[in-house]
Design an enzyme around this catalytic site. Structure first.
Site, short mmCIF file in Angstrom:
data_model
loop_
_atom_site.label_atom_id
_atom_site.label_comp_id
_atom_site.label_asym_id
_atom_site.label_seq_id
_atom_site.Cartn_x
_atom_site.Cartn_y
_atom_site.Cartn_z
N TYR A 143 2.86 165.91 -22.08
CA TYR A 143 2.09 164.70 -22.39
C TYR A 143 0.77 165.08 -23.04
CZ TYR A 143 0.73 159.78 -21.49
OH TYR A 143 0.37 158.46 -21.60
N LYS A 168 5.14 163.86 -25.59
CA LYS A 168 4.74 162.46 -25.51
C LYS A 168 3.29 162.36 -25.96
CE LYS A 168 4.18 158.58 -22.32
NZ LYS A 168 4.22 158.12 -20.92
#
Length: 313
Positions: A143, A168
């Site tokens: 992330y 992400k």
């Protein structure tokens, strides 16, 4: 856990990604029965995957044993119909511990949140995520946001690392994302996954879709899955009028409301779930509940959103 690779299961998403809230009782303890219901409802509604105990699920507020219990219940509730990805984070040692708990609970993958507090260089970040990836057999999605921002070269190295399956993006720098995607496509051909992880991702998904990023998280799916699915369908089929109607009439105002208080990306979503009839409890500190007037505005906005769906009938 299922034998089908996570990249294959998410390669052609049938809907948005579901990030369930974590349910608490009146005394603040976990309510696993309500959580099970919440996850089951989301899967039945058409989520492409369940991301348990991540940002919207208050990963920061969960003890390790609570985390494992929630992931286990999410896996049970999903019943193999969609993959279950669990959050992990903090420093490297704790991130490894949570990763192993998620694996023991039957998760299909991991979403590695940014390291706790520290600002690290690219080499240190690379070592951190490689140690998480080496700790289990679960594929890891990294992330990018806040204190974990990567150069294209670092993402190429992440993509070359066994066990790291995707990135992400919660930063929103589309120029950087294009350079990352181009670098990985050139140097590490394969099925590396990309996700739009910005809050209320529907607001920016048209731009990410142009980059080839089709996967995105949907907090709205938690409390208004029909709206989230209609938006996803409009995006994937090129139904621009419907997409613009939902964006202008619901998602844009929702983003404005979400900006009215700190932590509303979680607490306002949880209020939305309660408004829709499932008592998932309040957020744990240091988050706080949204103002009463903002909850009323949310109720009106949800009603308006469903009215927009009626215009298609």
């Amino acid at each position: 856990m299922t034998p089908v690779p996570l990249t294959e299961r998410l390669g052609d998403p049938r809907g948005p990604l579901f990030f369930p809230v974590t349910a608490y009782g009146q005394d603040g303890s976990l309510d696993l029965d309500v959580y099970r219901t919440h996850v089951r409802q989301g899967v039945a509604a058409g989520a492409a995957a369940v991301f348990a105990c991540c940002g919207t699920g208050e990963f920061h507020a969960l003890l390790p044993e609570e985390f494992e219990a929630c992931v286990r219940v999410a896996v049970e509730a999903a019943g193999g119909r969609v993959p279950v990805v669990a959050g992990t984070g903090y420093g490297t040692a704790l991130a490894v511990r949570y990763a192993r708990l998620a694996e023991a609970a039957g998760a299909d993958g991991l979403l590695a949140l940014p390291p706790y507090l520290v600002l690290a260089g690219q080499e240190g970040l690379l070592r951190h995520y490689r140690e998480i990836a080496a700790a289990t057999a679960l594929p890891v999605i990294v992330y990018q946001r806040d204190n974990a921002v990567f150069t294209p070269r670092t993402v190429v190295e992440l993509a070359r690392t066994d066990g790291i399956a995707g990135l992400k993006d919660g930063l929103g720098d589309l120029g950087l994302m294009q350079r990352i995607i181009s670098a990985v496509r050139t140097e590490v051909p394969g099925d590396f996954l990309y996700f739009n992880g910005l809050p209320t991702a529907e607001q920016t998904q048209l731009a990410y879709h142009a980059l080839g990023v089709t996967l995105y998280s949907s907090a709205v799916f938690c409390f208004a899955p029909e709206l989230a699915l209609a938006c996803h369908r409009a995006l994937t089929t090129g139904d621009t009028p419907t997409f613009h109607r939902l964006l202008d009439g619901f998602y844009g105002p929702f983003v404005e409301l979400r900006a009215q208080g700190p932590g509303y990306a979680v607490s306002l979503v949880k209020a939305g779930v309660r408004l829709r009839g499932l008592d998932v409890g309040e957020v744990r500190p240091p988050l706080q509940e949204p103002a009463e007037d903002h909850v009323k505005q949310l109720a009106q906005l949800i009603e308006r959103g469903y009215a927009l769906l009626g215009e298609d009938a």
